[in-house]
Design a protein around this motif. Structure first.
Motif, mmCIF file in Angstrom:
data_model
loop_
_atom_site.group_PDB
_atom_site.id
_atom_site.type_symbol
_atom_site.label_atom_id
_atom_site.label_comp_id
_atom_site.label_asym_id
_atom_site.label_seq_id
_atom_site.Cartn_x
_atom_site.Cartn_y
_atom_site.Cartn_z
ATOM 1 N N ARG A 1 -33.897 46.403 33.604
ATOM 2 C CA ARG A 1 -35.007 46.829 34.456
ATOM 3 C C ARG A 1 -36.131 47.518 33.680
ATOM 4 O O ARG A 1 -37.079 48.020 34.279
ATOM 5 C CB ARG A 1 -34.504 47.752 35.558
ATOM 6 C CG ARG A 1 -33.440 47.116 36.451
ATOM 7 C CD ARG A 1 -33.117 47.984 37.643
ATOM 8 N NE ARG A 1 -34.260 48.133 38.539
ATOM 9 C CZ ARG A 1 -34.603 47.256 39.486
ATOM 10 N NH1 ARG A 1 -33.897 46.138 39.636
ATOM 11 N NH2 ARG A 1 -35.640 47.466 40.265
ATOM 12 N N ALA B 1 -30.005 51.514 33.532
ATOM 13 C CA ALA B 1 -30.411 50.486 34.497
ATOM 14 C C ALA B 1 -30.634 49.180 33.731
ATOM 15 O O ALA B 1 -31.782 48.825 33.428
ATOM 16 C CB ALA B 1 -31.681 50.909 35.228
ATOM 17 N N SER C 1 -44.005 51.373 40.538
ATOM 18 C CA SER C 1 -43.505 51.118 39.193
ATOM 19 C C SER C 1 -43.722 52.367 38.353
ATOM 20 O O SER C 1 -44.478 53.270 38.726
ATOM 21 C CB SER C 1 -44.198 49.904 38.572
ATOM 22 O OG SER C 1 -45.605 50.039 38.629
ATOM 23 N N ARG D 1 -39.952 48.743 41.070
ATOM 24 C CA ARG D 1 -40.030 47.295 40.862
ATOM 25 C C ARG D 1 -39.905 46.955 39.374
ATOM 26 O O ARG D 1 -39.311 45.949 39.006
ATOM 27 C CB ARG D 1 -41.355 46.755 41.415
ATOM 28 C CG ARG D 1 -41.468 46.824 42.922
ATOM 29 C CD ARG D 1 -40.510 45.850 43.615
ATOM 30 N NE ARG D 1 -40.674 45.876 45.057
ATOM 31 C CZ ARG D 1 -41.516 45.100 45.729
ATOM 32 N NH1 ARG D 1 -42.255 44.216 45.072
ATOM 33 N NH2 ARG D 1 -41.618 45.190 47.048
ATOM 34 N N TRP D 2 -40.510 47.784 38.540
ATOM 35 C CA TRP D 2 -40.369 47.624 37.103
ATOM 36 C C TRP D 2 -40.756 48.923 36.415
ATOM 37 O O TRP D 2 -41.453 49.767 36.990
ATOM 38 C CB TRP D 2 -41.186 46.456 36.541
ATOM 39 C CG TRP D 2 -42.610 46.330 37.018
ATOM 40 C CD1 TRP D 2 -43.059 45.530 38.024
ATOM 41 C CD2 TRP D 2 -43.771 47.006 36.494
ATOM 42 N NE1 TRP D 2 -44.416 45.658 38.169
ATOM 43 C CE2 TRP D 2 -44.879 46.555 37.242
ATOM 44 C CE3 TRP D 2 -43.976 47.933 35.486
ATOM 45 C CZ2 TRP D 2 -46.185 47.015 37.004
ATOM 46 C CZ3 TRP D 2 -45.277 48.392 35.245
ATOM 47 C CH2 TRP D 2 -46.356 47.927 36.001
ATOM 48 N N THR D 3 -40.270 49.083 35.195
ATOM 49 C CA THR D 3 -40.561 50.270 34.391
ATOM 50 C C THR D 3 -40.923 49.823 32.985
ATOM 51 O O THR D 3 -40.274 48.928 32.420
ATOM 52 C CB THR D 3 -39.353 51.213 34.343
ATOM 53 O OG1 THR D 3 -39.059 51.693 35.669
ATOM 54 C CG2 THR D 3 -39.614 52.407 33.433
ATOM 55 N N ALA E 1 -33.719 52.254 39.445
ATOM 56 C CA ALA E 1 -33.199 51.257 40.381
ATOM 57 C C ALA E 1 -34.182 50.984 41.515
ATOM 58 O O ALA E 1 -34.277 49.848 42.001
ATOM 59 C CB ALA E 1 -31.859 51.723 40.948
ATOM 60 N N ASP F 1 -32.231 51.401 29.322
ATOM 61 C CA ASP F 1 -31.519 50.175 29.677
ATOM 62 C C ASP F 1 -30.029 50.447 29.885
ATOM 63 O O ASP F 1 -29.369 49.770 30.674
ATOM 64 C CB ASP F 1 -31.709 49.122 28.581
ATOM 65 C CG ASP F 1 -31.175 47.761 28.998
ATOM 66 O OD1 ASP F 1 -31.759 47.157 29.914
ATOM 67 O OD2 ASP F 1 -30.164 47.321 28.413
#
Length: 420
Positions: free
Chosen positions: A198, A195, A154, A178-180, A175, A192
């Motif tokens: 996310r 992506a 992440s 797993r998360w940002t 992408a 945003d």
């Protein structure tokens, strides 16, 4: 503190550690440890600050320094390559790196791959997750190492890494992660768009235990008319173009000669010598004190001794800009009126005319006018300082944000084991 079993360790990839200019990262690391996480730190660079902040001594995570320059540790890199070649994700990681290298044919891209090989080869087997501060160089190293070892990763995105990285690179990293998380609404909107869905907004906030309310002021009526009691201006930040300190000097030079002020600057940075030369050429040298990088206790003392904090942030020539400078929150926590610019995430903290004053970035006449008005008006400085302090203490307490971040890790580490 979080009760219950400690989850598998998280490898945290940092550009440099410890750093005086990145106290927000140190506070985050300590906050995650206090919330039950076990961390292993991996730094791409050796420390270059002679001092540290008290928070660094409270962090228990061990630190591994990756080879800052590959040619200085060739055997270590070769051993890592030999081991990494046997990892199941080697071919996929190498393909990603080669595609990146084709679009970015630089030594830095080669170094990122070598550091990722060492990170993957030397990472303890029980590490279950890779967490990276900054999208650019650290983000590449963490992404390659995650693919090499099969671990999830992440990202935490900040300022320069967002605004100076190419869109293709940001989109692909976002992408894969797993998360940002990112620390301003402005940055979250931008990412945003690359992506959708996310990216999570998560302010750094301020450790209010480290920045308790100041004592009541006893000398707050300076108005720039008394030569023996000039208005004390303070600027804290690295001497780099995006801070706009050269604009500040030109704005000060444009003030009438009978306006009495002094300026204290705290911070290192490559532009310090040039700023001092500019101050000399503008005839300001005898009014300015340059302190260089200082420990946090000295910075807090400087906030409490000042009458007005000034940080005229701009967009630098390479697109670099601040997000939401933590020094603004620190200054406001001490009841110090702040003058800055309406750039990036700064208006998310400072409401112009209510909790501080904002001017357009790179507008020296506007900055001069704002300085003149605030220097001459101690009552307005007191009002803005009190309102800014109240806003920081009610809206930017870092404890809630740290709990949110720790919750992301605890949620995703459940059932995840080490790899490699």
């Amino acid at each position: 503190m979080r009760d219950g079993p400690v989850p598998a360790p998280v490898a945290v990839v940092l550009k440099g550690y410890p750093r005086l200019s990145e106290t927000f990262i140190a506070r985050e690391l300590l906050g995650l440890e206090e919330r039950g996480l076990s961390l292993r730190l991996f730094s791409l660079r050796q420390p270059y600050d002679a001092k540290t902040h008290p928070v660094h001594a409270r962090i228990s995570a061990p630190v591994t320094y990756l080879p800052e320059y590959l040619h200085r540790e060739p055997l270590r890199v070769l051993r890592a390559w030999a081991r990494a070649r046997r990892l199941p994700g080697y071919r996929a990681a190498r393909a990603i790196w080669l595609r990146d290298l084709w679009r970015d044919r630089t030594r830095n891209r080669l170094r990122r791959w070598g550091q990722a090989l060492v990170l993957a080869a030397e990472m303890p087997a029980d590490v279950a997750w890779i967490y990276v501060h900054f999208l650019h160089t650290p983000g590449s190293v963490g992404r390659y190492a995650a693919r090499l070892t099969g671990r999830p990763f992440s990202l935490s995105a900040h300022a320069r890494d967002i605004w100076t990285s190419p869109a293709w690179e940001k989109a692909e990293k976002l992408a894969d992660a797993r998360w940002t998380v990112t620390c301003t609404e402005a940055a979250a909107r931008h990412l945003d768009g690359l992506a959708p869905g996310r990216v999570t907004l998560l302010y750094h906030g301020l450790d209010l235990d480290t920045f308790p309310p100041p004592p009541a002021p006893v000398d707050d009526d300076r108005d720039g008319t008394d030569p023996t009691r000039p208005v004390r201006l303070l600027a804290v930040g690295r001497a780099v173009p995006k801070k706009g300190f050269d604009r500040l000097l030109r704005a000060l030079a444009a003030l009438p000669d009978d306006v009495r002020w002094t300026l204290t600057h705290i911070g290192g940075g490559a532009e310090a010598r040039a700023l001092k030369a500019l101050a000399e050429s503008l005839g300001l040298a005898d009014r300015i004190t340059w302190h260089g990088a200082q420990a946090q206790t000295a910075v807090i003392e400087a906030y409490r001794a000042a009458d007005l904090f000034v940080l005229p942030c701009i967009v630098a020539g390479d697109g670099d800009r601040d997000g939401l400078p933590n020094v603004l929150m620190e200054a406001q926590s001490q009841g110090l009126a702040c003058l800055s610019t309406d750039l990036s995430g700064i208006p998310e903290l400072i409401v112009d005319g209510e909790t501080g004053v904002l001017v357009p970035p790179d507008d020296v006449p506007a900055l001069t006018a704002a300085l003149a008005g605030l220097i001459a008006d101690p009552a307005t400085r007191r009002r803005l300082g009190a309102a800014g302090q109240a806003r920081v203490r009610t809206r930017f307490d870092n404890r809630a944000e740290l709990t949110r971040l720790a919750g992301l890790f605890h949620r995703d580490l459940a059932g995840v084991g080490g790899a490699g």
